[in-house]
Design a protein around this motif. Structure first.
Motif, short mmCIF file in Angstrom:
data_model
loop_
_atom_site.label_atom_id
_atom_site.label_comp_id
_atom_site.label_asym_id
_atom_site.label_seq_id
_atom_site.Cartn_x
_atom_site.Cartn_y
_atom_site.Cartn_z
N GLU A 90 0.95 -1.14 -0.11
CA GLU A 90 0.04 -0.02 -0.07
C GLU A 90 0.80 1.24 0.07
O GLU A 90 1.65 1.43 0.87
CB GLU A 90 -0.86 0.01 1.19
N ALA A 98 -2.50 13.47 9.29
CA ALA A 98 -3.93 12.88 9.71
C ALA A 98 -3.72 11.47 9.96
O ALA A 98 -2.71 10.81 9.64
CB ALA A 98 -4.43 13.20 8.58
N PHE A 176 -3.17 10.05 0.59
CA PHE A 176 -4.12 9.10 -0.29
C PHE A 176 -3.39 7.64 -0.25
O PHE A 176 -2.21 7.52 -0.03
CB PHE A 176 -4.40 9.44 -1.65
P1 TMP Z 1 -3.85 6.21 7.54
O1 TMP Z 1 -3.80 7.51 7.95
O2 TMP Z 1 -5.14 5.57 8.28
O3 TMP Z 1 -2.72 5.25 7.60
O4 TMP Z 1 -4.42 6.20 5.96
C1 TMP Z 1 -3.49 6.94 5.20
C2 TMP Z 1 -4.56 7.01 3.66
O5 TMP Z 1 -4.66 5.68 3.09
C3 TMP Z 1 -5.94 7.67 3.90
O6 TMP Z 1 -6.02 8.34 2.70
C4 TMP Z 1 -6.89 6.50 3.88
C5 TMP Z 1 -6.10 5.43 3.07
N1 TMP Z 1 -6.39 3.90 3.58
C6 TMP Z 1 -6.96 3.09 2.48
O7 TMP Z 1 -7.17 3.33 1.40
N2 TMP Z 1 -6.88 1.83 3.01
C7 TMP Z 1 -6.70 1.59 4.26
O8 TMP Z 1 -7.01 0.36 4.43
C8 TMP Z 1 -6.01 2.40 4.96
C9 TMP Z 1 -5.61 1.88 6.46
C10 TMP Z 1 -5.98 3.78 4.63
#
Ligand code: TMP
Length: 235
Positions: A90, A98, A176
């Protein structure tokens, strides 16, 4: 292009084979989950919004030199995409503090960084997608150095294009998550870019226009998704 058999059902999408071995059809669902599936719900209309928004953005990114898996939007919810092998990372870009970053660093949310930051999680639900660095990714053979270099280059480019784009819509792109795949030996952008995978705040009111409304029980979830879609002006 016709769906043949369902290959996989994920938390937000179903994936089908087609007559072309290089092409799959993704079908976006209204189902929403958070916290690794612990919280479940429905966001009415989300499937169509995320499908159409992702395709709209992927087209813009292609124009700016970022290769993507997009083949053709088939209808509101379904899109033909190149069949890739997903790199189990990821890839998270952040412009403001945030979420997990703010928590880990003991910071309030919404502080703008001097420069964007990139992080990787190992895409593994059993482990809860742990934070890793590029050396872990190499050691675990999740990607090669060359692939990590391409992913990094594209991630910063995606951030640059999206930031500019959302800025014009009076939206701050807080952070993102994106995913990449291997297609005939090359790294291309896959998965989606939508309010499920971005944090989007209205510039003036700082109102959250993304999945945090669902994660944090803030209400107005559908309205937020529709507002982003409306501002994008997708025909
Ligand atoms: P976080 O601050 O929870 O690590 O998330 C960072 C970014 O990633 C936020 O824009 C939301 C996205 N995100 C996902 O798309 N999928 C996920 O499973 C998580 C935990 C975060």
């Amino acid at each position: 292009m016709e769906k043949k058999e369902m290959l996989y059902e994920g938390k937000a999408k179903k994936v089908y084979t087609t007559e072309d071995p290089d092409v799959l059809i993704v079908s976006y669902k209204d189902d929403a989950t958070a916290f690794n599936g612990l919280k479940k719900g429905t966001i009415v209309g989300k499937g169509a919004i995320n499908n159409r928004m992702t395709n709209f953005i992927f087209k813009k990114l292609e124009e700016q030199g970022v290769p993507t898996h997009l083949v053709e939007e088939l209808n509101d919810r379904e899109t033909a995409v190149k069949k890739v092998e997903i790199v189990p990372l990821e890839v998270i870009m952040r412009n403001y503090s945030a979420g997990s970053f703010a928590k880990k660093m003991g910071m309030e949310e919404g502080v703008k960084f001097k420069c964007p930051t990139l992080e990787f999680s190992y895409k593994n639900d059993d482990l809860g997608d742990p934070f890793i660095n590029s050396y872990y990714a190499l050691a675990l053979e999740l990607a090669t150095q060359e692939e990590i270099d391409d992913i990094t280059k594209y991630a910063f480019k995606v951030n640059e294009v999206l930031q500019q784009y959302f800025d014009a819509l009076n939206i701050d792109l807080i952070d993102f998550k994106i995913e990449f795949g291997r297609y005939h030996g090359k790294i291309i952008l896959a998965d989606e870019i939508s309010p499920d995978t971005c944090r989007l705040w209205d510039k003036d009111t700082h109102e959250k226009l993304d999945k945090d409304r669902f994660r944090r029980d803030l209400g107005g979830v559908e309205d937020a998704y529709e507002e982003v879609f409306r501002r994008l002006g997708i025909q």
